[in-house]
Motif scaffolding. Structure first.
Motif, PDB file in Angstrom:
ATOM      1  N   GLY A   1       0.677  -1.396  -0.009  1.00 20.17           N
ATOM      2  CA  GLY A   1      -0.042  -0.046  -0.012  1.00 20.17           C
ATOM      3  C   GLY A   1       0.986   1.252   0.133  1.00 20.17           C
ATOM      4  N   PRO A   2       0.106   2.372  -0.504  1.00 22.77           N
ATOM      5  CA  PRO A   2       1.222   3.622  -0.475  1.00 22.77           C
ATOM      6  C   PRO A   2       1.733   4.097   0.962  1.00 22.77           C
ATOM      7  N   GLN A   3       1.091   3.663   2.017  1.00 24.61           N
ATOM      8  CA  GLN A   3       1.237   4.125   3.204  1.00 24.61           C
ATOM      9  C   GLN A   3       2.189   3.122   4.097  1.00 24.61           C
ATOM     10  N   ALA A   4       2.518   2.075   3.252  1.00 22.56           N
ATOM     11  CA  ALA A   4       3.092   0.851   3.883  1.00 22.56           C
ATOM     12  C   ALA A   4       4.529   1.351   4.849  1.00 22.56           C
ATOM     13  N   VAL A   5       5.499   2.087   4.217  1.00 25.32           N
ATOM     14  CA  VAL A   5       6.486   2.282   4.942  1.00 25.32           C
ATOM     15  C   VAL A   5       6.291   3.326   6.139  1.00 25.32           C
ATOM     16  N   LEU A   6       5.277   4.458   5.969  1.00 24.45           N
ATOM     17  CA  LEU A   6       4.908   5.242   7.160  1.00 24.45           C
ATOM     18  C   LEU A   6       4.220   4.427   8.175  1.00 24.45           C
ATOM     19  N   ALA A   7       3.668   3.503   7.947  1.00 23.74           N
ATOM     20  CA  ALA A   7       2.720   2.690   8.664  1.00 23.74           C
ATOM     21  C   ALA A   7       3.415   1.890   9.747  1.00 23.74           C
ATOM     22  N   ALA A   8       4.505   1.091   8.907  1.00 26.05           N
ATOM     23  CA  ALA A   8       5.507   0.067   9.646  1.00 26.05           C
ATOM     24  C   ALA A   8       6.370   0.965  10.495  1.00 26.05           C
ATOM     25  N   THR A   9       6.955   2.154   9.902  1.00 26.70           N
ATOM     26  CA  THR A   9       7.775   2.853  10.758  1.00 26.70           C
ATOM     27  C   THR A   9       7.013   3.612  12.023  1.00 26.70           C
ATOM     28  N   ALA A  10       5.671   3.864  11.922  1.00 24.62           N
ATOM     29  CA  ALA A  10       4.991   4.240  13.028  1.00 24.62           C
ATOM     30  C   ALA A  10       4.786   3.204  13.997  1.00 24.62           C
ATOM     31  N   VAL A  11       4.511   1.946  13.586  1.00 20.55           N
ATOM     32  CA  VAL A  11       4.133   0.804  14.551  1.00 20.55           C
ATOM     33  C   VAL A  11       5.314   0.384  15.248  1.00 20.55           C
ATOM     34  N   ARG A  12       6.497   0.534  14.628  1.00 17.58           N
ATOM     35  CA  ARG A  12       7.647   0.200  15.136  1.00 17.58           C
ATOM     36  C   ARG A  12       8.075   0.968  16.361  1.00 17.58           C
ATOM     37  N   SER A  13       7.903   2.386  16.010  1.00 18.99           N
ATOM     38  CA  SER A  13       8.516   3.438  16.742  1.00 18.99           C
ATOM     39  C   SER A  13       7.561   3.308  17.935  1.00 18.99           C
ATOM     40  N   ALA A  14       6.201   3.076  17.900  1.00 21.74           N
ATOM     41  CA  ALA A  14       5.298   3.243  18.960  1.00 21.74           C
ATOM     42  C   ALA A  14       5.628   1.896  19.973  1.00 21.74           C
TER      43      ALA A  14
END
Length: 269
Positions: free
Chosen positions: A228-241
Motif C-alpha cells: 500500500g502507499p502508506q506501507a513504510v510510514l505505517a510500519a515505521t510508526a508501528v515500530r516506533s510506538a
C-alpha cells in the motif's frame, strides 16, 4: 502488554517489469519477510534479489505461497483438490528454500497468501492440506498463521511450530476474522490508524474488532502489508510506538524461543 514481538511484511511481490512495494525500506523495519514464490507475484530474479536483501538486513526468511493467480494477485477464491494444493505448496516453498540455500540462508517459516490464507483460516480440511504440505517438506518450519484461525489450530495439532499474527492495517469482525476487503473500512489507510489499532490490541491482550469486541488471544507477530502507499510510514510508526512502549522487536524464531539472559536484538537499537 507483551514485551517481545515480531514485525513481518509480505515482500518480493514485483514481477518482471512491474514493481510492487517498498521492499528495501521495509527490510530496515521488520524482522521477518514473507517472500512471494511466483504464483501470485514474484519471479525467480525477484525472489533471489529479495532473499539477498533480507539476509543482508538480518531478517528471517519465509515463503509466501499462494493460489496460481497472477492476474488476481492471489486474492481470488479457487477450488483445488488436496493433492494438487499440497503439490503446489511444496513446489513454491521448495523453490524459495532452494534460492535461500544458494544465498547462504535458510527458510524459517511459511505464511500462506491471500485467498488461500483466508480460506484455510475458516476451512479445517483446507488448513490440514496446508499443514500437510509444510510437514512433508520440513517439520521445523514455523507456520505463521492468523490468531484464532483454524489454520493455526491445524498447525498446532500436527506438531508444527506455530506463530500467530495480528494485522496492523486490517479491521476485524466480532468473531476475530478479518473484515472482507470488499466491505468499507476493511483496510486501515493511515499510519495513525494502524498505530492506534495495534496499541488497542496490545492493551487488550488480543484482537479488538471494529465494533469494539475484545477477544483475548496470544500473538507473536504483527503484519504490516507492503503493497500500500502508506506501507513504510505505517510500519515505521508501528515500530516506533512499540519501541517507545518498551517492546523488544525480534526475528520470528527468537520470539518463539522465549526470553534468554543477555538477549540483545539489532532491532532494539
Amino acid at each position: 502488554m507483551a514485551d517481545r514481538i515480531n514485525l513481518n511484511a509480505d515482500l518480493g511481490e514485483s514481477f518482471g517489469a512491474w514493481e510492487m512495494g517498498c521492499d528495501a525500506e521495509l527490510l530496515r523495519i521488520v524482522g521477518a519477510a514473507n517472500i512471494a514464490c511466483g504464483f501470485h507475484a514474484g519471479d525467480p530474479l525477484v525472489m533471489r534479489r529479495t532473499v539477498r536483501q533480507a539476509l543482508a538486513a538480518g531478517v528471517s526468511l519465509g515463503a509466501h505461497p499462494a493460489f496460481p493467480d497472477l492476474q488476481g494477485f492471489g486474492r481470488r477464491v479457487m477450488q483445488l483438490s488436496a493433492a494438487e494444493l499440497e503439490a503446489m505448496l511444496i513446489y513454491q516453498i521448495g523453490a524459495l528454500g532452494g534460492i535461500a540455500q544458494a544465498e547462504g540462508g535458510r527458510l524459517t517459516h511459511v505464511k500462506p497468501h491471500g485467498a488461500l490464507n483466508n480460506m484455510a483460516c475458516e476451512d479445517a480440511a483446507l488448513a490440514a492440506s496446508v499443514v500437510s504440505a509444510i510437514r512433508s517438506l520440513d517439520r521445523s518450519l514455523i507456520l505463521l498463521a492468523p490468531a484464532l484461525s483454524k489454520l493455526a489450530l491445524a498447525g498446532m495439532a500436527a506438531g508444527l511450530p506455530v506463530a500467530t499474527e495480528i494485522f496492523a492495517d486490517r479491521a476485524y469482525t466480532d468473531t476475530g476474522s478479518l473484515v472482507p476487503r470488499s466491505q468499507p473500512g476493511a483496510v486501515l489507510h493511515t499510519a495513525e490508524a494502524c498505530v492506534a489499532h495495534v496499541l488497542r490490541m496490545f492493551d487488550a491482550g488480543g484482537i479488538v474488532s471494529a465494533g469494539g469486541q475484545r477477544i483475548r488471544t496470544d500473538f507473536h507477530s504483527i503484519c504490516v502489508h507492503g503493497d500500500g502507499p502508506q506501507a513504510v510510514l505505517a510500519a515505521t510508526a508501528v515500530r516506533s510506538a512499540l519501541l517507545a512502549a518498551g517492546v523488544s522487536l525480534l526475528p520470528l524464531p527468537e520470539v518463539l524461543q522465549g526470553p534468554r539472559d543477555g538477549d540483545v536484538s539489532p532491532a532494539m537499537v
